[in-house]
Design a protein around this motif. Structure first.
Motif, PDB file in Angstrom:
ATOM      1  N   GLU A  89       4.890  -9.009   4.630  1.00 23.52           N
ATOM      2  CA  GLU A  89       3.642  -8.594   5.256  1.00 23.52           C
ATOM      3  C   GLU A  89       2.769  -9.764   5.678  1.00 23.52           C
ATOM      4  O   GLU A  89       1.989  -9.644   6.629  1.00 23.52           O
ATOM      5  CB  GLU A  89       2.849  -7.699   4.301  1.00 23.52           C
ATOM      6  CG  GLU A  89       3.532  -6.377   3.987  1.00 23.52           C
ATOM      7  CD  GLU A  89       3.529  -5.426   5.179  1.00 23.52           C
ATOM      8  OE1 GLU A  89       2.791  -5.672   6.159  1.00 23.52           O
ATOM      9  OE2 GLU A  89       4.272  -4.419   5.122  1.00 23.52           O
ATOM     10  N   TYR A  90       2.888 -10.888   4.986  1.00 28.32           N
ATOM     11  CA  TYR A  90       2.040 -12.042   5.279  1.00 28.32           C
ATOM     12  C   TYR A  90       2.871 -13.323   5.196  1.00 28.32           C
ATOM     13  O   TYR A  90       3.809 -13.412   4.396  1.00 28.32           O
ATOM     14  CB  TYR A  90       0.888 -12.169   4.255  1.00 28.32           C
ATOM     15  CG  TYR A  90       0.036 -10.938   4.112  1.00 28.32           C
ATOM     16  CD1 TYR A  90      -0.995 -10.671   5.010  1.00 28.32           C
ATOM     17  CD2 TYR A  90       0.251 -10.042   3.062  1.00 28.32           C
ATOM     18  CE1 TYR A  90      -1.787  -9.542   4.863  1.00 28.32           C
ATOM     19  CE2 TYR A  90      -0.532  -8.909   2.914  1.00 28.32           C
ATOM     20  CZ  TYR A  90      -1.555  -8.663   3.821  1.00 28.32           C
ATOM     21  OH  TYR A  90      -2.327  -7.546   3.680  1.00 28.32           O
ATOM     22  N   ARG A  91       2.492 -14.291   6.012  1.00 33.14           N
ATOM     23  CA  ARG A  91       2.985 -15.655   5.851  1.00 33.14           C
ATOM     24  C   ARG A  91       1.813 -16.596   6.128  1.00 33.14           C
ATOM     25  O   ARG A  91       1.027 -16.375   7.059  1.00 33.14           O
ATOM     26  CB  ARG A  91       4.151 -15.951   6.796  1.00 33.14           C
ATOM     27  CG  ARG A  91       5.405 -15.134   6.486  1.00 33.14           C
ATOM     28  CD  ARG A  91       6.540 -15.438   7.435  1.00 33.14           C
ATOM     29  NE  ARG A  91       7.120 -16.753   7.188  1.00 33.14           N
ATOM     30  CZ  ARG A  91       8.118 -17.272   7.902  1.00 33.14           C
ATOM     31  NH1 ARG A  91       8.636 -16.572   8.926  1.00 33.14           N
ATOM     32  NH2 ARG A  91       8.610 -18.460   7.620  1.00 33.14           N
ATOM     33  N   VAL A  92       1.697 -17.624   5.313  1.00 33.86           N
ATOM     34  CA  VAL A  92       0.589 -18.570   5.449  1.00 33.86           C
ATOM     35  C   VAL A  92       1.074 -19.778   6.224  1.00 33.86           C
ATOM     36  O   VAL A  92       2.110 -20.369   5.901  1.00 33.86           O
ATOM     37  CB  VAL A  92       0.057 -18.995   4.066  1.00 33.86           C
ATOM     38  CG1 VAL A  92      -1.141 -19.924   4.218  1.00 33.86           C
ATOM     39  CG2 VAL A  92      -0.335 -17.770   3.248  1.00 33.86           C
ATOM     40  N   ARG A 344      -6.661   3.507  -7.961  1.00 33.62           N
ATOM     41  CA  ARG A 344      -5.496   3.558  -8.838  1.00 33.62           C
ATOM     42  C   ARG A 344      -4.665   4.831  -8.650  1.00 33.62           C
ATOM     43  O   ARG A 344      -3.480   4.854  -8.952  1.00 33.62           O
ATOM     44  CB  ARG A 344      -5.933   3.435 -10.303  1.00 33.62           C
ATOM     45  CG  ARG A 344      -6.543   2.075 -10.618  1.00 33.62           C
ATOM     46  CD  ARG A 344      -6.768   1.883 -12.104  1.00 33.62           C
ATOM     47  NE  ARG A 344      -7.435   0.615 -12.370  1.00 33.62           N
ATOM     48  CZ  ARG A 344      -6.817  -0.571 -12.426  1.00 33.62           C
ATOM     49  NH1 ARG A 344      -5.506  -0.618 -12.236  1.00 33.62           N
ATOM     50  NH2 ARG A 344      -7.492  -1.672 -12.679  1.00 33.62           N
ATOM     51  N   GLY A 345      -5.288   5.864  -8.171  1.00 33.13           N
ATOM     52  CA  GLY A 345      -4.556   7.103  -7.956  1.00 33.13           C
ATOM     53  C   GLY A 345      -3.662   7.030  -6.724  1.00 33.13           C
ATOM     54  O   GLY A 345      -3.675   6.060  -5.969  1.00 33.13           O
ATOM     55  N   ARG A 346      -2.867   8.092  -6.515  1.00 37.09           N
ATOM     56  CA  ARG A 346      -1.920   8.098  -5.398  1.00 37.09           C
ATOM     57  C   ARG A 346      -2.632   7.967  -4.057  1.00 37.09           C
ATOM     58  O   ARG A 346      -2.226   7.186  -3.204  1.00 37.09           O
ATOM     59  CB  ARG A 346      -1.096   9.381  -5.435  1.00 37.09           C
ATOM     60  CG  ARG A 346      -0.092   9.484  -4.291  1.00 37.09           C
ATOM     61  CD  ARG A 346       0.733  10.754  -4.381  1.00 37.09           C
ATOM     62  NE  ARG A 346       1.545  10.756  -5.593  1.00 37.09           N
ATOM     63  CZ  ARG A 346       2.356  11.764  -5.917  1.00 37.09           C
ATOM     64  NH1 ARG A 346       2.410  12.852  -5.136  1.00 37.09           N
ATOM     65  NH2 ARG A 346       3.082  11.703  -7.025  1.00 37.09           N
ATOM     66  N   ALA A 347      -3.706   8.731  -3.878  1.00 34.23           N
ATOM     67  CA  ALA A 347      -4.427   8.676  -2.601  1.00 34.23           C
ATOM     68  C   ALA A 347      -5.063   7.309  -2.391  1.00 34.23           C
ATOM     69  O   ALA A 347      -5.045   6.765  -1.280  1.00 34.23           O
ATOM     70  CB  ALA A 347      -5.488   9.775  -2.559  1.00 34.23           C
ATOM     71  N   GLY A 348      -5.638   6.741  -3.455  1.00 35.98           N
ATOM     72  CA  GLY A 348      -6.270   5.431  -3.348  1.00 35.98           C
ATOM     73  C   GLY A 348      -5.273   4.334  -3.021  1.00 35.98           C
ATOM     74  O   GLY A 348      -5.542   3.463  -2.186  1.00 35.98           O
ATOM     75  N   ARG A 349      -4.128   4.378  -3.664  1.00 34.75           N
ATOM     76  CA  ARG A 349      -3.099   3.374  -3.401  1.00 34.75           C
ATOM     77  C   ARG A 349      -2.574   3.500  -1.969  1.00 34.75           C
ATOM     78  O   ARG A 349      -2.314   2.500  -1.307  1.00 34.75           O
ATOM     79  CB  ARG A 349      -1.956   3.515  -4.404  1.00 34.75           C
ATOM     80  CG  ARG A 349      -2.345   3.159  -5.837  1.00 34.75           C
ATOM     81  CD  ARG A 349      -1.198   3.442  -6.797  1.00 34.75           C
ATOM     82  NE  ARG A 349      -0.085   2.545  -6.564  1.00 34.75           N
ATOM     83  CZ  ARG A 349       0.062   1.357  -7.138  1.00 34.75           C
ATOM     84  NH1 ARG A 349      -0.834   0.926  -8.011  1.00 34.75           N
ATOM     85  NH2 ARG A 349       1.104   0.612  -6.873  1.00 34.75           N
ATOM     86  N   ALA A 350      -2.441   4.731  -1.499  1.00 36.95           N
ATOM     87  CA  ALA A 350      -1.967   4.934  -0.130  1.00 36.95           C
ATOM     88  C   ALA A 350      -2.981   4.387   0.872  1.00 36.95           C
ATOM     89  O   ALA A 350      -2.609   3.768   1.881  1.00 36.95           O
ATOM     90  CB  ALA A 350      -1.720   6.414   0.122  1.00 36.95           C
ATOM     91  N   ALA A 351      -4.273   4.619   0.592  1.00 34.68           N
ATOM     92  CA  ALA A 351      -5.307   4.107   1.488  1.00 34.68           C
ATOM     93  C   ALA A 351      -5.325   2.580   1.487  1.00 34.68           C
ATOM     94  O   ALA A 351      -5.440   1.948   2.548  1.00 34.68           O
ATOM     95  CB  ALA A 351      -6.672   4.660   1.073  1.00 34.68           C
ATOM     96  N   ALA A 352      -5.199   1.979   0.302  1.00 38.34           N
ATOM     97  CA  ALA A 352      -5.192   0.520   0.216  1.00 38.34           C
ATOM     98  C   ALA A 352      -3.973  -0.054   0.932  1.00 38.34           C
ATOM     99  O   ALA A 352      -4.077  -1.061   1.642  1.00 38.34           O
ATOM    100  CB  ALA A 352      -5.209   0.084  -1.246  1.00 38.34           C
ATOM    101  N   ALA A 353      -2.815   0.583   0.749  1.00 36.24           N
ATOM    102  CA  ALA A 353      -1.604   0.098   1.417  1.00 36.24           C
ATOM    103  C   ALA A 353      -1.732   0.215   2.931  1.00 36.24           C
ATOM    104  O   ALA A 353      -1.232  -0.646   3.670  1.00 36.24           O
ATOM    105  CB  ALA A 353      -0.390   0.887   0.924  1.00 36.24           C
ATOM    106  N   ARG A 354      -2.404   1.256   3.393  1.00 34.31           N
ATOM    107  CA  ARG A 354      -2.579   1.412   4.841  1.00 34.31           C
ATOM    108  C   ARG A 354      -3.430   0.280   5.411  1.00 34.31           C
ATOM    109  O   ARG A 354      -3.153  -0.231   6.490  1.00 34.31           O
ATOM    110  CB  ARG A 354      -3.227   2.760   5.140  1.00 34.31           C
ATOM    111  CG  ARG A 354      -3.383   3.033   6.625  1.00 34.31           C
ATOM    112  CD  ARG A 354      -3.881   4.435   6.886  1.00 34.31           C
ATOM    113  NE  ARG A 354      -4.009   4.684   8.310  1.00 34.31           N
ATOM    114  CZ  ARG A 354      -4.431   5.816   8.837  1.00 34.31           C
ATOM    115  NH1 ARG A 354      -4.780   6.819   8.031  1.00 34.31           N
ATOM    116  NH2 ARG A 354      -4.524   5.948  10.134  1.00 34.31           N
ATOM    117  N   VAL A 355      -4.464  -0.118   4.683  1.00 33.22           N
ATOM    118  CA  VAL A 355      -5.306  -1.227   5.137  1.00 33.22           C
ATOM    119  C   VAL A 355      -4.549  -2.543   5.073  1.00 33.22           C
ATOM    120  O   VAL A 355      -4.564  -3.348   6.024  1.00 33.22           O
ATOM    121  CB  VAL A 355      -6.592  -1.306   4.291  1.00 33.22           C
ATOM    122  CG1 VAL A 355      -7.353  -2.590   4.590  1.00 33.22           C
ATOM    123  CG2 VAL A 355      -7.477  -0.090   4.540  1.00 33.22           C
TER     124      VAL A 355
END
Length: 380
Positions: A89-92, A344-355
């Motif tokens: 996802e990233y390279r510096v 930490r929940g499923r919805a929160g992790r999905a939102a963070a992963a989307r960002v």
């Protein structure tokens, strides 16, 4: 007095990429920068996201190992949330090397790059320069950073919503770390943003950024405090470099161009308002800017300038601007702990992963391009 078609003020990635594309349109292009060396005054960590790596031919030998893991920490630094992608996802990047590569690419295309020359204002097409004779320019490109003087001189919009960042760069032994991106949400050291640790295989980057009005102890002091126990990092040798500067987070400016010139990069607010990432948008907007400027200089048709529409770009990421306001409001230890707990929940992790892993950090400029432009970064 020499005359050029386009004077580009600022030899960062946005300015050099724009200059290269304009030169390939057979325009007489000159780039000036007050720095005497492109390795001086670097302000960015140099994190390239997957979308950029896929769409642009960046020099692979100047990029560190791929990063797939992001760890999100609350202020307590305990029990971080680990998000793992199945792709890099990233390279510096080695940013001094990237800037020099971009300079060679611009010069190979026909642009002239002059360092150690400071922009000192313009009037009626005549540009005053400290360290060189004045230049008559048909068009000026402001690539001179978040507090652009070119923007003010041209009567274009300027950035008002800024965070300030600072970073320490440390040498690390190759192969001694596992690539990961550590992000700490802690308003005591990074009010309205975060602290981070990431490495490129040769150097570890430890930084903080936040709203200056809330950094009562000063960004440098807060950086030293954060670096003393930053997660995922141990420093036996001390920093080899310091970086920092203002970062615009108010979104793309509305008024970006007029018959005298236009803005690119940080000067245009071309930074994701939520993540504060600016390397991907600076390349994308530079392609549109070069197409618009070349069309305007060739035809004199102001419809060309209207394609460089900041309002249209802003309208495509209102959600990110809203989330920026939410993040800016996280100013207490308890609020930051609660914010991380909500992820930490499923919805929160999905939102963070989307960002963090999604493709929507900055709007695509392709629909605003009336005709194709070369979408490659490497010199031809």
């Amino acid at each position: 007095m020499q005359t050029v078609d386009v004077l580009v003020v600022g030899a960062g990635l946005a300015g050099l990429h724009t200059a290269r594309l304009l030169a390939r349109h057979e325009l007489n292009v000159m780039v000036v920068d007050r720095r005497r060396s492109l390795s001086a005054g670097i302000r960015t960590t140099g994190i390239f996201v997957r979308r950029t790596l896929e769409d642009f031919d960046l020099p692979d030998h100047l990029l560190g190992p791929g990063v797939r893991d992001v760890l999100l920490y609350p202020p307590s630094r305990r029990d971080p949330i680990r998000l793992t992608s199945d792709r890099d996802e990233y390279r510096v990047a080695d940013m001094p090397g990237v800037y020099e590569h971009a300079r060679r690419a611009a010069e190979s295309a026909g642009a002239r790059v002059v360092l150690g020359v400071r922009y000192d204002g313009s009037s009626a097409g005549v540009v005053r320069l400290e360290g060189a004779e004045p230049v008559r320019a048909r068009f000026i490109v402001g690539a001179d950073g978040a507090r652009s003087r070119v923007a003010r001189d041209l009567g274009l919009d300027v950035n008002h919503r800024l965070i300030v960042g600072a970073e320490l760069v440390h040498t690390i032994a190759s192969g001694t770390t596992t690539p990961a991106f550590h992000c700490v949400l802690d308003p005591r050291v990074a009010p309205g943003y975060l602290g981070w640790v990431i490495d490129d295989g040769h150097h570890a980057h430890v930084g903080v950024a936040g709203y200056p009005d809330a950094m009562r102890a000063g960004v440098r002091h807060l950086l030293e405090e954060f670096a003393a126990d930053a997660p995922g990092h141990a420093d036996p040798t001390g920093p080899v470099e310091r970086r920092g500067g203002p970062i615009p987070v108010g979104g793309v400016l509305r008024r970006l161009a007029n018959p005298a010139g236009l803005l690119v990069g940080d000067a245009a607010g071309a930074v994701s308002p939520l993540t504060a990432g600016g390397l991907d948008p600076c390349l994308r907007m530079s392609e549109l800017a070069a197409s618009v400027a070349a069309g305007w200089l060739r035809t004199g048709d102001q419809h060309e300038l209207r394609r460089y529409d900041g309002q249209a770009l802003r309208g495509r990421f209102r959600g990110r601007l809203l989330l920026r306001r939410v993040l800016a409001g996280v100013r207490s230890h308890a609020a930051a702990e609660a914010a991380v707990a909500a992820l930490r929940g499923r919805a929160g992790r999905a939102a963070a992963a989307r960002v963090l892993f999604g493709d929507g950090s900055f709007p695509d400029t392709d629909p605003l391009l009336a005709r194709p432009v070369v979408n490659r970064y490497a010199a031809s």
